[in-house]
Every structure is written in structure tokens, then in C-alpha cells.
Design a protein around this motif. Structure first.
Motif, mmCIF file in Angstrom:
data_model
loop_
_atom_site.group_PDB
_atom_site.id
_atom_site.type_symbol
_atom_site.label_atom_id
_atom_site.label_comp_id
_atom_site.label_asym_id
_atom_site.label_seq_id
_atom_site.Cartn_x
_atom_site.Cartn_y
_atom_site.Cartn_z
ATOM 1 N N ASP A 1 -5.313 -6.603 -0.665
ATOM 2 C CA ASP A 1 -4.560 -5.395 -1.015
ATOM 3 C C ASP A 1 -4.012 -4.788 0.279
ATOM 4 N N ARG B 1 -3.839 -0.862 0.682
ATOM 5 C CA ARG B 1 -5.138 -0.264 1.000
ATOM 6 C C ARG B 1 -5.555 -0.590 2.426
ATOM 7 N N GLY C 1 1.415 1.348 2.562
ATOM 8 C CA GLY C 1 0.151 1.901 3.034
ATOM 9 C C GLY C 1 0.327 2.765 4.264
#
Length: 363
Positions: free
Chosen positions: A13, A16, A62
Motif C-alpha cells: 500500500d 500508506r 500519500g
């Protein structure tokens, strides 16, 4: 985190993971209100990140969400794709136009930007203004191999911040020296690396390797020294890293406490290893100041021939590069710079399909 350290996080991910890296490095403490922040991904070609060629928009998402959380809203995405490709198309295909719309970011094609010059030693470099004048430049390379320089990561990714005419000059000068000088002329304030699935054969993608990691460093030279080590390359195989260090752009020294892992390897992370396939294919090439786009197309064509067992059909080496302008000779030339050869695949650059068709013609 010290400024001489590298942070690594594992997973799949990237949104993240980018936030984790930014928080662990306490990036907001280095920023001031009103700063113009520029994100420089690797969008060298109009191919999605899943091919191993370009930076995932999720990594950018992110970083952007972290910056917005701390009130930093003057954020632009800047890039100039390689010679022969269209940055606007890359923005679309790679998901950055949608990303910019979602978060209200500026989106700028550096091929259309004004330029400034900076001197490093006795060399004058031409830089795109938006990159040179950003208050805080975040470099977002992909960890991947390169058909001419073995590695492309932090330092070489900054080549997207120069105009096309300067990119051509870099190739005329042999790439390594100018890339090392660029590291001194245009140092990013931060480097966040997409190591999810870079192509460890060559930079145009197509054979991605799932590595499942992201990395952050303040020192781009140290980041590249670690990246080279990570994929099994000696520093001597990537000369521009040492050149950048000698010019004072950073350090290649990696000690026992340099690399800080934020979590344990998960999601099938592997130890990446660059292939030597390109070196095998390049043995059939006589390159003289060749641009990456043209050279990459040729390598793709030679790979297709190798897979079909046809490399043995080549008689002599294939000629490519700007240094062949005005030359005439027997054999095959690739690209408009080699139009004086007996046979030539025209284009700037020609496609791999066009090159393959000519190389496999019955004679």
C-alpha cells in the motif's frame, strides 16, 4: 531520523507507506508556511506504474495527504518525459491528471517551462525554472535498471527537470558526468523512492519485479549508493554516483546504522537483483551518444529477436546515436541520426516494432 540515514518500509500500500515515511522523518519540521512544494515523479514514458516504468500515483497521494494535513497547500506535480514521449499523455495514462484534480494540485509539463542556468565547476547546466525555483523539491523516483547507466533512481530521475535540448546534450557528453553535475546544480530537498515493482532490466518497463518497499532519504547520493547495493551493482558500475559525491552533492558512505527499517518485510518483499540481459543485448550495438528513448527501442527489438532465437541473423553491429550524424557507412543505423547508413530505421525515436521489422527482414 538523522539527515545521513535512509528509511525503509515494506508492504504493498504505497499511499500508506509514503505517509509512514514522511511521518517517521518528521518532514513537516523542515517546511515553512507559504513554501512552494514540487513533487517530481518518474513519468519517463506514458505507461502505468504496474509496468515497472513509472512512479505510482499512490506514492504521491500519500505524500500529498501528509502535506495537506500540516497545512501545506501550494503543491505542484512537475515532470518532463523523455525525448520522443509526451508528458501530457504520461500525466493521463499514469494517473497524475486525476490525482491533481482530486487534491487541487498544479500539474506542469516541464517541456514547456522557461529555463535558468547554473554552473557546476566549468560546466553550465540548463534547468527548468519550476524545478529550480521550488522552495522544497521532493524527488519521487522508481528503483529500476537502466539500459545505459545500469541504475536509475534518485540522481538520474532529476534529468526530467531539464529541457529536451539539454537531455540530448547529456547523452552527447556520456550521461554520467552531466548527471553527477546535475546532482550539485539541482539537489532535491527530499527523495522518496517507489520500490514496489520497478523494472530491473531497463527503464522503459515491461518486466517488473515485485520488491514491495518504499524508501526515504535526505541525501540523494546516499540513496543511490544504497539502491545500487540493493540490486547487486558495484558503485563503479554507476559512475555518476561517485561523480556526484566528488562534487559535494552527498555521500556514498553506508554504515551499520544508515538504513532504518520501519517494519519487518511483508507482502512477499524480495531482495531485488538486476539482470544482465541488457549487457548481453548491447554486445550487438555500436552506440555513440545515443539518447535513451532510441536506445531503449533498440534494446526492446533485440530482446524480441533473442526470444525468437534470431540474434544470430545480425551481421555486424547495429549503429545508433547522435555521434553518427553526417556519417555514411555499411550496415544498419537506428534513428534519424544514422540516416547515412546503408540501411536505416528512420524516426526520433523509431519504435521497437519498426526496428524489429527491419532487423528481421530477409536479405
Amino acid at each position: 531520523m538523522r539527515k545521513d540515514q535512509i528509511l525503509v518500509t515494506y508492504g504493498s500500500d504505497l499511499k500508506r507507506m509514503a505517509g509512514e515515511l514522511m511521518a517517521a522523518a518528521d518532514v513537516q519540521a523542515q517546511l515553512k508556511s507559504g513554501m512552494r512544494i514540487a513533487l517530481k515523479p518518474n513519468l519517463v514514458v506514458a505507461k502505468p506504474s504496474s509496468t515497472g516504468a513509472t512512479t505510482s500515483p499512490e506514492l504521491a497521494a500519500g505524500i500529498v495527504e501528509y502535506l495537506l494535513e500540516y497545512g501545506f497547500k501550494d503543491i505542484d506535480i512537475i515532470e518532463g518525459s523523455w525525448v520522443g514521449d509526451d508528458t501530457g499523455r504520461a500525466f493521463e495514462v499514469c494517473g497524475y491528471r486525476a490525482l491533481a484534480k482530486r487534491y487541487g494540485l498544479g500539474l506542469y509539463d516541464l517541456k514547456r517551462d522557461a529555463t535558468v542556468t547554473r554552473k557546476v565547476g566549468g560546466e553550465t547546466l540548463t534547468l527548468c525554472r519550476r524545478a529550480a525555483e521550488a522552495d522544497f523539491l521532493i524527488n519521487m523516483p522508481v528503483l529500476k535498471a537502466h539500459c545505459q547507466t545500469a541504475l536509475t533512481c534518485a540522481l538520474k530521475n532529476m534529468k526530467g527537470c531539464i529541457p529536451d535540448r539539454e537531455k540530448r546534450r547529456f547523452h552527447q557528453a556520456g550521461l554520467h558526468g552531466p548527471i553527477g553535475a546535475l546532482a550539485k546544480a539541482l539537489p532535491p530537498q527530499l527523495t522518496v523512492v517507489d520500490g514496489l515493482c520497478g523494472d530491473l532490466t531497463f527503464e522503459e518497463g515491461g518486466t517488473p519485479v515485485q520488491m514491495n518497499r518504499a524508501m526515504l532519504a535526505w541525501d540523494p547520493v546516499k540513496m543511490d549508493a544504497y539502491a545500487a547495493e540493493l540490486i547487486g551493482l558495484e558503485l563503479s558500475e554507476v559512475p555518476y554516483i561517485g561523480i556526484a559525491e566528488r562534487l559535494g552533492a552527498g555521500s556514498t558512505q553506508i554504515g551499520g546504522d544508515t538504513v532504518i527499517e520501519l517494519n519487518r518485510a511483508e507482502g512477499g518483499a524480495i531482495t531485488p537483483q538486476a539482470t544482465r540481459r541488457v549487457a548481453h543485448l548491447a554486445a550487438h550495438v555500436e552506440a555513440f551518444q545515443a539518447c535513451s528513448a532510441c536506445y531503449g527501442s533498440l534494446i526492446h527489438a533485440l530482446q524480441r529477436m533473442d526470444e525468437a532465437g534470431q540474434l544470430g541473423r545480425l551481421k555486424g553491429k547495429v549503429h545508433i546515436g547522435q555521434g553518427n550524424r553526417g556519417k555514411a557507412g555499411a550496415g544498419i543505423g537506428i534513428g534519424a541520426c544514422c540516416k547515412g547508413y546503408e540501411r536505416c530505421v528512420m524516426g526520433c525515436p523509431p519504435s521497437a516494432r519498426e526496428i524489429l521489422a527491419e532487423l528481421t527482414k530477409e536479405r
